[in-house]
Motif scaffolding. Structure first.
Motif, PDB file in Angstrom:
ATOM      1  N   GLU A  15       0.831  -1.213   0.000  1.00  0.00           N
ATOM      2  CA  GLU A  15       0.000   0.000   0.000  1.00  0.00           C
ATOM      3  C   GLU A  15       0.866   1.264   0.000  1.00  0.00           C
ATOM      4  O   GLU A  15       0.503   2.259  -0.625  1.00  0.00           O
ATOM      5  CB  GLU A  15      -0.976  -0.006   1.173  1.00  0.00           C
ATOM      6  CG  GLU A  15      -2.056  -1.074   1.043  1.00  0.00           C
ATOM      7  CD  GLU A  15      -2.818  -1.023  -0.282  1.00  0.00           C
ATOM      8  OE1 GLU A  15      -3.232   0.080  -0.700  1.00  0.00           O
ATOM      9  OE2 GLU A  15      -2.995  -2.094  -0.905  1.00  0.00           O
ATOM     10  N   ILE A  16       2.007   1.210   0.672  1.00  0.00           N
ATOM     11  CA  ILE A  16       2.948   2.344   0.641  1.00  0.00           C
ATOM     12  C   ILE A  16       3.455   2.535  -0.784  1.00  0.00           C
ATOM     13  O   ILE A  16       3.542   3.656  -1.282  1.00  0.00           O
ATOM     14  CB  ILE A  16       4.118   2.126   1.620  1.00  0.00           C
ATOM     15  CG1 ILE A  16       3.608   2.129   3.055  1.00  0.00           C
ATOM     16  CG2 ILE A  16       5.205   3.177   1.422  1.00  0.00           C
ATOM     17  CD1 ILE A  16       4.643   1.686   4.074  1.00  0.00           C
ATOM     18  N   ARG A  17       3.794   1.441  -1.442  1.00  0.00           N
ATOM     19  CA  ARG A  17       4.266   1.501  -2.836  1.00  0.00           C
ATOM     20  C   ARG A  17       3.201   2.135  -3.719  1.00  0.00           C
ATOM     21  O   ARG A  17       3.480   3.047  -4.499  1.00  0.00           O
ATOM     22  CB  ARG A  17       4.627   0.101  -3.336  1.00  0.00           C
ATOM     23  CG  ARG A  17       5.004   0.052  -4.811  1.00  0.00           C
ATOM     24  CD  ARG A  17       5.360  -1.350  -5.252  1.00  0.00           C
ATOM     25  NE  ARG A  17       6.736  -1.663  -4.928  1.00  0.00           N
ATOM     26  CZ  ARG A  17       7.780  -1.319  -5.684  1.00  0.00           C
ATOM     27  NH1 ARG A  17       7.603  -0.632  -6.812  1.00  0.00           N
ATOM     28  NH2 ARG A  17       8.987  -1.647  -5.329  1.00  0.00           N
ATOM     29  N   LYS A  18       1.970   1.660  -3.595  1.00  0.00           N
ATOM     30  CA  LYS A  18       0.888   2.187  -4.432  1.00  0.00           C
ATOM     31  C   LYS A  18       0.664   3.677  -4.185  1.00  0.00           C
ATOM     32  O   LYS A  18       0.473   4.446  -5.130  1.00  0.00           O
ATOM     33  CB  LYS A  18      -0.404   1.414  -4.158  1.00  0.00           C
ATOM     34  CG  LYS A  18      -0.411   0.005  -4.698  1.00  0.00           C
ATOM     35  CD  LYS A  18      -1.721  -0.677  -4.336  1.00  0.00           C
ATOM     36  CE  LYS A  18      -1.803  -2.095  -4.826  1.00  0.00           C
ATOM     37  NZ  LYS A  18      -3.078  -2.736  -4.423  1.00  0.00           N
ATOM     38  N   ALA A  19       0.687   4.083  -2.928  1.00  0.00           N
ATOM     39  CA  ALA A  19       0.431   5.481  -2.574  1.00  0.00           C
ATOM     40  C   ALA A  19       1.537   6.418  -3.052  1.00  0.00           C
ATOM     41  O   ALA A  19       1.285   7.610  -3.266  1.00  0.00           O
ATOM     42  CB  ALA A  19       0.251   5.610  -1.055  1.00  0.00           C
ATOM     43  N   THR A  20       2.732   5.900  -3.239  1.00  0.00           N
ATOM     44  CA  THR A  20       3.889   6.726  -3.600  1.00  0.00           C
ATOM     45  C   THR A  20       4.256   6.607  -5.074  1.00  0.00           C
ATOM     46  O   THR A  20       5.127   7.313  -5.571  1.00  0.00           O
ATOM     47  CB  THR A  20       5.096   6.322  -2.720  1.00  0.00           C
ATOM     48  OG1 THR A  20       4.667   6.247  -1.366  1.00  0.00           O
ATOM     49  CG2 THR A  20       6.233   7.328  -2.800  1.00  0.00           C
ATOM     50  N   ARG A  21       3.595   5.740  -5.810  1.00  0.00           N
ATOM     51  CA  ARG A  21       3.972   5.421  -7.187  1.00  0.00           C
ATOM     52  C   ARG A  21       4.050   6.652  -8.089  1.00  0.00           C
ATOM     53  O   ARG A  21       5.007   6.804  -8.860  1.00  0.00           O
ATOM     54  CB  ARG A  21       3.024   4.395  -7.782  1.00  0.00           C
ATOM     55  CG  ARG A  21       3.447   3.931  -9.172  1.00  0.00           C
ATOM     56  CD  ARG A  21       2.607   2.761  -9.656  1.00  0.00           C
ATOM     57  NE  ARG A  21       3.132   2.245 -10.889  1.00  0.00           N
ATOM     58  CZ  ARG A  21       2.694   2.625 -12.100  1.00  0.00           C
ATOM     59  NH1 ARG A  21       1.715   3.516 -12.210  1.00  0.00           N
ATOM     60  NH2 ARG A  21       3.229   2.120 -13.193  1.00  0.00           N
ATOM     61  N   GLU A  22       3.077   7.532  -8.047  1.00  0.00           N
ATOM     62  CA  GLU A  22       3.080   8.696  -8.940  1.00  0.00           C
ATOM     63  C   GLU A  22       4.283   9.597  -8.674  1.00  0.00           C
ATOM     64  O   GLU A  22       4.914  10.094  -9.615  1.00  0.00           O
ATOM     65  CB  GLU A  22       1.769   9.474  -8.829  1.00  0.00           C
ATOM     66  CG  GLU A  22       0.574   8.712  -9.399  1.00  0.00           C
ATOM     67  CD  GLU A  22       0.765   8.251 -10.840  1.00  0.00           C
ATOM     68  OE1 GLU A  22       1.254   9.057 -11.674  1.00  0.00           O
ATOM     69  OE2 GLU A  22       0.425   7.089 -11.147  1.00  0.00           O
ATOM     70  N   LYS A  23       4.631   9.816  -7.407  1.00  0.00           N
ATOM     71  CA  LYS A  23       5.815  10.621  -7.077  1.00  0.00           C
ATOM     72  C   LYS A  23       7.083   9.924  -7.563  1.00  0.00           C
ATOM     73  O   LYS A  23       8.008  10.564  -8.058  1.00  0.00           O
ATOM     74  CB  LYS A  23       5.882  10.861  -5.566  1.00  0.00           C
ATOM     75  CG  LYS A  23       4.888  11.870  -5.064  1.00  0.00           C
ATOM     76  CD  LYS A  23       4.953  12.020  -3.569  1.00  0.00           C
ATOM     77  CE  LYS A  23       6.121  12.873  -3.194  1.00  0.00           C
ATOM     78  NZ  LYS A  23       6.153  13.201  -1.754  1.00  0.00           N
ATOM     79  N   TYR A  72      10.323   6.424  -3.096  1.00  0.00           N
ATOM     80  CA  TYR A  72      10.113   5.143  -2.407  1.00  0.00           C
ATOM     81  C   TYR A  72      11.055   5.016  -1.210  1.00  0.00           C
ATOM     82  O   TYR A  72      10.670   4.534  -0.154  1.00  0.00           O
ATOM     83  CB  TYR A  72      10.338   3.977  -3.360  1.00  0.00           C
ATOM     84  CG  TYR A  72       9.212   3.675  -4.303  1.00  0.00           C
ATOM     85  CD1 TYR A  72       7.920   4.161  -4.108  1.00  0.00           C
ATOM     86  CD2 TYR A  72       9.433   2.878  -5.418  1.00  0.00           C
ATOM     87  CE1 TYR A  72       6.899   3.861  -4.993  1.00  0.00           C
ATOM     88  CE2 TYR A  72       8.405   2.559  -6.305  1.00  0.00           C
ATOM     89  CZ  TYR A  72       7.143   3.055  -6.089  1.00  0.00           C
ATOM     90  OH  TYR A  72       6.128   2.740  -6.956  1.00  0.00           O
TER      91      TYR A  72
END
Length: 97
Positions: A15-23, A72
């Motif tokens: 979920e951390i990966r998904k939330a940060t993907r755009e950045k 990330y």
């Protein structure tokens, strides 16, 4: 000089990966001239579980700086990060050594 940046996600951090993907993707855009390859590593179920970047930069300090500045890394997604220099032997279907 070519470097492999091999990152392994912390367990349970999808979920951390998904939330940060755009950045993360916006960050990679800033290095598109240096990136030879970039993409997620996948677990046995096909879910992202790490990252692999092949980066052409002047030296190890530049590669380590890139790895540390990745969004990330900034959100502590990774359990481990390995930065290794590489030597190209085979590329684009041809021996280059």
């Amino acid at each position: 000089m070519l470097f492999a940046i091999i990152c392994t996600d912390r367990p349970g951090a999808l979920e951390i990966r998904k939330a940060t993907r755009e950045k993360h993707l916006a960050f990679l855009e800033n290095y598109k001239e240096a990136i030879q390859f970039a993409g997620p590593q996948l677990d046995v179920n096909g879910a992202p579980c790490g990252s692999l970047v092949l980066l052409d930069v002047p030296d190890r300090a530049a590669a380590e700086g890139f790895a540390a500045a990745d969004p990330y890394a900034e959100v502590n997604l990774f359990e481990s990060v390995i930065v290794r220099p590489l030597r190209t032997v085979f590329r684009d279907g041809a021996l280059v050594e």
